[in-house]
Each structure stands twice: as C-alpha cells, then as structure tokens.
Design an enzyme around this catalytic site. Sequence first.
Site, PDB file in Angstrom:
ATOM      1  N   CYS A  10       0.079  -3.209  15.094  1.00  0.00           N
ATOM      2  CA  CYS A  10       0.245  -2.914  13.667  1.00  0.00           C
ATOM      3  C   CYS A  10      -0.343  -4.001  12.776  1.00  0.00           C
ATOM      4  O   CYS A  10      -0.151  -5.195  13.024  1.00  0.00           O
ATOM      5  CB  CYS A  10       1.738  -2.750  13.371  1.00  0.00           C
TER       6      CYS A  10
ATOM      7  N   GLU B 228       0.815  -1.210   0.000  1.00  0.00           N
ATOM      8  CA  GLU B 228       0.000   0.000   0.000  1.00  0.00           C
ATOM      9  C   GLU B 228       0.850   1.261   0.000  1.00  0.00           C
ATOM     10  O   GLU B 228       2.001   1.254   0.421  1.00  0.00           O
ATOM     11  CB  GLU B 228      -0.856   0.024   1.275  1.00  0.00           C
TER      12      GLU B 228
ATOM     13  N   CYS C 287       5.871  -7.412   7.257  1.00  0.00           N
ATOM     14  CA  CYS C 287       6.919  -6.963   8.182  1.00  0.00           C
ATOM     15  C   CYS C 287       7.135  -8.058   9.211  1.00  0.00           C
ATOM     16  O   CYS C 287       6.208  -8.782   9.560  1.00  0.00           O
ATOM     17  CB  CYS C 287       6.458  -5.674   8.881  1.00  0.00           C
TER      18      CYS C 287
ATOM     19  N   SER D  17      11.278   6.026   9.004  1.00  0.00           N
ATOM     20  CA  SER D  17      10.727   5.655  10.309  1.00  0.00           C
ATOM     21  C   SER D  17      11.170   4.243  10.668  1.00  0.00           C
ATOM     22  O   SER D  17      11.089   3.329   9.857  1.00  0.00           O
ATOM     23  CB  SER D  17       9.195   5.725  10.230  1.00  0.00           C
TER      24      SER D  17
ATOM     25  N   CYS E 177       5.119  -5.766  15.924  1.00  0.00           N
ATOM     26  CA  CYS E 177       4.496  -4.800  16.844  1.00  0.00           C
ATOM     27  C   CYS E 177       3.012  -5.161  17.029  1.00  0.00           C
ATOM     28  O   CYS E 177       2.308  -5.440  16.062  1.00  0.00           O
ATOM     29  CB  CYS E 177       4.625  -3.374  16.313  1.00  0.00           C
TER      30      CYS E 177
ATOM     31  N   CYS F 218       3.550   8.177   1.359  1.00  0.00           N
ATOM     32  CA  CYS F 218       3.992   7.175   2.323  1.00  0.00           C
ATOM     33  C   CYS F 218       4.340   5.911   1.536  1.00  0.00           C
ATOM     34  O   CYS F 218       3.493   5.340   0.854  1.00  0.00           O
ATOM     35  CB  CYS F 218       2.854   6.923   3.304  1.00  0.00           C
TER      36      CYS F 218
ATOM     37  N   GLU G 213       9.888  -2.671   7.732  1.00  0.00           N
ATOM     38  CA  GLU G 213      10.855  -1.973   8.582  1.00  0.00           C
ATOM     39  C   GLU G 213      12.036  -1.598   7.675  1.00  0.00           C
ATOM     40  O   GLU G 213      12.802  -2.479   7.255  1.00  0.00           O
ATOM     41  CB  GLU G 213      11.278  -2.897   9.734  1.00  0.00           C
TER      42      GLU G 213
ATOM     43  N   CYS H 142      -3.055   1.683   8.083  1.00  0.00           N
ATOM     44  CA  CYS H 142      -2.094   0.819   7.415  1.00  0.00           C
ATOM     45  C   CYS H 142      -2.573  -0.615   7.283  1.00  0.00           C
ATOM     46  O   CYS H 142      -3.084  -1.194   8.217  1.00  0.00           O
ATOM     47  CB  CYS H 142      -0.784   0.819   8.201  1.00  0.00           C
TER      48      CYS H 142
HETATM   49  N1  SAH Z   1       8.577  -0.137  10.606  1.00  0.00           N
HETATM   50  C1  SAH Z   1       8.676   1.295  10.695  1.00  0.00           C
HETATM   51  C2  SAH Z   1       7.815   2.040   9.710  1.00  0.00           C
HETATM   52  C3  SAH Z   1       6.427   1.564   9.410  1.00  0.00           C
HETATM   53  S1  SAH Z   1       5.078   1.968  10.457  1.00  0.00           S
HETATM   54  C4  SAH Z   1       8.422   1.744  12.103  1.00  0.00           C
HETATM   55  O1  SAH Z   1       8.148   0.923  12.946  1.00  0.00           O
HETATM   56  O2  SAH Z   1       8.560   2.931  12.378  1.00  0.00           O
HETATM   57  C5  SAH Z   1       4.894   3.697  10.516  1.00  0.00           C
HETATM   58  C6  SAH Z   1       4.407   4.193  11.875  1.00  0.00           C
HETATM   59  O3  SAH Z   1       3.037   3.800  12.121  1.00  0.00           O
HETATM   60  C7  SAH Z   1       5.203   3.631  13.038  1.00  0.00           C
HETATM   61  O4  SAH Z   1       5.439   4.637  13.976  1.00  0.00           O
HETATM   62  C8  SAH Z   1       4.265   2.585  13.600  1.00  0.00           C
HETATM   63  O5  SAH Z   1       4.584   2.282  14.926  1.00  0.00           O
HETATM   64  C9  SAH Z   1       2.926   3.276  13.423  1.00  0.00           C
HETATM   65  N2  SAH Z   1       1.759   2.403  13.513  1.00  0.00           N
HETATM   66  C10 SAH Z   1       1.636   1.113  13.130  1.00  0.00           C
HETATM   67  N3  SAH Z   1       0.400   0.652  13.384  1.00  0.00           N
HETATM   68  C11 SAH Z   1      -0.282   1.666  13.946  1.00  0.00           C
HETATM   69  C12 SAH Z   1      -1.608   1.823  14.440  1.00  0.00           C
HETATM   70  N4  SAH Z   1      -2.464   0.803  14.409  1.00  0.00           N
HETATM   71  N5  SAH Z   1      -1.971   3.014  14.937  1.00  0.00           N
HETATM   72  C13 SAH Z   1      -1.087   4.045  14.970  1.00  0.00           C
HETATM   73  N6  SAH Z   1       0.173   3.976  14.522  1.00  0.00           N
HETATM   74  C14 SAH Z   1       0.585   2.794  14.027  1.00  0.00           C
END
Ligand code: SAH
Length: 344
Positions: free
Chosen positions: A116, A89, A109, A189, A113, A102, A158, A331
């Site tokens: 996510c 996406e 990934c 990020s 987390c 973006c 990531e 996302c």
């Molecule tokens: N892997 C990288 C970049 C991708 S995610 C990272 O971890 O930074 C981009 C941002 O969106 C990151 O800060 C991530 O923690 C955040 N993110 C992911 N899922 C989310 C959600 N459900 N609500 C809010 N932020 C989220």
Amino acid sequence: MREWMGMYPEELKQALTQLGEKPFRAGQLFQWLQKGASFDEMTNLSKDLREKLKTEGIDRPVTVREERISTIDGTRKFLFSLRDGNCVEGVLMRYHYGATLCVSTQVGCRMGCRFCASTLDGCVRNLTAGEMLGQVQCANRALGDERVHNIVLMGSGEPLDNYENVVRFLRLVSHEEGLNIGLRHISLSTCGLAPKIRQFAEEGLPVTLSLSLHAPTDEIRKTIMPIANRYSIQETLDACKYYLKKTGRRIVIEYALIDGVNAGMAQANQLADLLRGMQCHVNVIPLNTVKERKLNGVTENQVKEFLSTLEKRHISATRRREMGDDIEGACGQLRKKAMQEDRA
Ligand code: SAH
C-alpha cells in the site's frame, strides 16, 4: 478554533447558548453546516451571529486542491487540502446505482501493509469527523445536480484506528437533517483490528464491513500485513461473524492478487476452505503496483483462474472493476506527487 461541522445538533445547541444565542438556531446552523455552506451563505442567521461563529471556528475544513477527470470512465480524483497544509485523496466513481465516493480517514496510515502506498510515510494524524464530511461536500459541489449516493471508507488511513471520529462521521453523514446518506450505502474497510470490529458491532450502525484479508493463512498474511502479527485470521473472522450476527450485514472480503504470494490455485482453495459456510462475498482485486514496493500484480488469466476456483467451491466472488486508470487512480499517488512539489 472550533470545527462547527463535526458537531451534533445537541452540541451546537449548547455552544450557541454559551454564545448568548437562542438554542433553536442550532437546527438551522446544523442544516447549513451539513450542506457545506459557508458562513456568508447562512442567510437566515443574523449577521451578528455569523460573525461570532467566524471568530470562534471554521465553516469548511476541506477544499479541493487538484482534480483530475478520467476520459475513460468519468472517474474523478481529488486532492483535498486541509487547513494545516496536509492533504488527502478522494476518488469519485460513477456507477449505474449512483455516485460513490472513496473517503480518507487519516493523513497517511500506520498499519504498514507492504503493498500500500498510503502507509509509506506512516500516519501523520487522524482526520476529524468534519474533515471526512468536508470531502463528501466537496464531491457534491463537483457533481452539480447529482449527489454522492454511496460512501466507501477506503481512502488513506485505517478507519478503526481513528474510531471515535469515524463513528461520529457515520452518525453525522447519515443524519436526517444532514446529508442523510443511508448507512446501508456506506462501507467501512479495515485491515482487521479484531477488538475494534467487535466494539463497532455494538454501535447500531449497519454499514457494510469489508475485511482486507489478502491471504488465506496467517503465515502468508504476516509477510504482507503487520497487523497479522497482532490478530490471527481466525480471531479476525470470528469478530466479523460477530458483526454479521449483530447487524445482519454480509461481510465483504477484499483480496488483492499478488504474484507469487497469494494468487495461486492452492491459495484459492485454502481461501475457500477458510470461508466455507460464512455469509460473505469476496472482492478479488488485481494489485495496483506501487513504484516503491517490490510486489508484482497478476495476469488476466491468473485472475480468471482464481475466480473460477472460488466459484467451483461455491464461494461468492467477483472481480473489482478498476476505474480511472488514466488519472493515477491508485491510492496515494497524487498526494505523494503534491508532497514532493511542496518540498521543492
Ligand atoms: N485501511 C483500510 C482501508 C484503506 S485501503 C483497509 O486496510 O482496509 C482500501 C483497500 O485497498 C484495502 O483493501 C487495501 O488493502 C487495498 N489496497 C491498498 N493498496 C493496494 C494496492 N496497491 N493494490 C490493491 N489494493 C490495495
């Protein structure tokens, strides 16, 4: 098959020489490829050369499979198709300072987390530099006269877990003969791969580094981010400070508020203690709730309270604007839907 788009001019020169072509064609070819032209559009190259290029490799590694436009704020969400049938996406946001894309760096990934959506099915594969460039070119085509002005590497994946390809992408997308997007208009990020942050500081690529911190203590962070078991917050922030020293770029701290986990006044104060004296800016993000995840977002009041606590402690912080609320801007949702369709 070669992916011509992900090659530096010097590499194109070598490849053309091997094909029995004049090396000076590399400059022309590079410009066409970086613009996102198809082989057929490369009219100042001979038909014979274009045929050779076609047989040996591909011109456009990314196409748009689906596009949605928000009626609220004009945000566009793309589902991009890759040549092997995978999709990722991208989100295009219109800000007063220019269009911001973006970009995804991996299919899925593996960081795990807990909040996510991109990590739900693990990591399928890394994207190539050409596949990242292809996303920018698709967005440029959709924009018409306007151009992508800013890039955030915040799509799926990531970036520092796909280090070589991401660095190559950054060098290509900022190349003077290519799209020429300034590195100062690009943010990377990361969930915090500390040694890679230090390595990245040495590349001479002054992009804005965003750290997805999301917790003020290791204890809390470990409950939502597996990476916290590998690197402590202190180790990670030290790496960020090193990046700051090397590049002069202020660090952005991302902090998604999750009810009952990290969003209380106590955590705001702990965060202020942690960041005191560090040149950084905190982006407070109301959690995007993901159906498969049992985590809850916060109320408007909780966001305000968290921000005002940071403010009182003189920590620079703002709330990140949510965009494209009506088009599954969150996302990973669009890709998940497409995967379900493909399976059916
Ligand atoms: N892997 C990288 C970049 C991708 S995610 C990272 O971890 O930074 C981009 C941002 O969106 C990151 O800060 C991530 O923690 C955040 N993110 C992911 N899922 C989310 C959600 N459900 N609500 C809010 N932020 C989220």
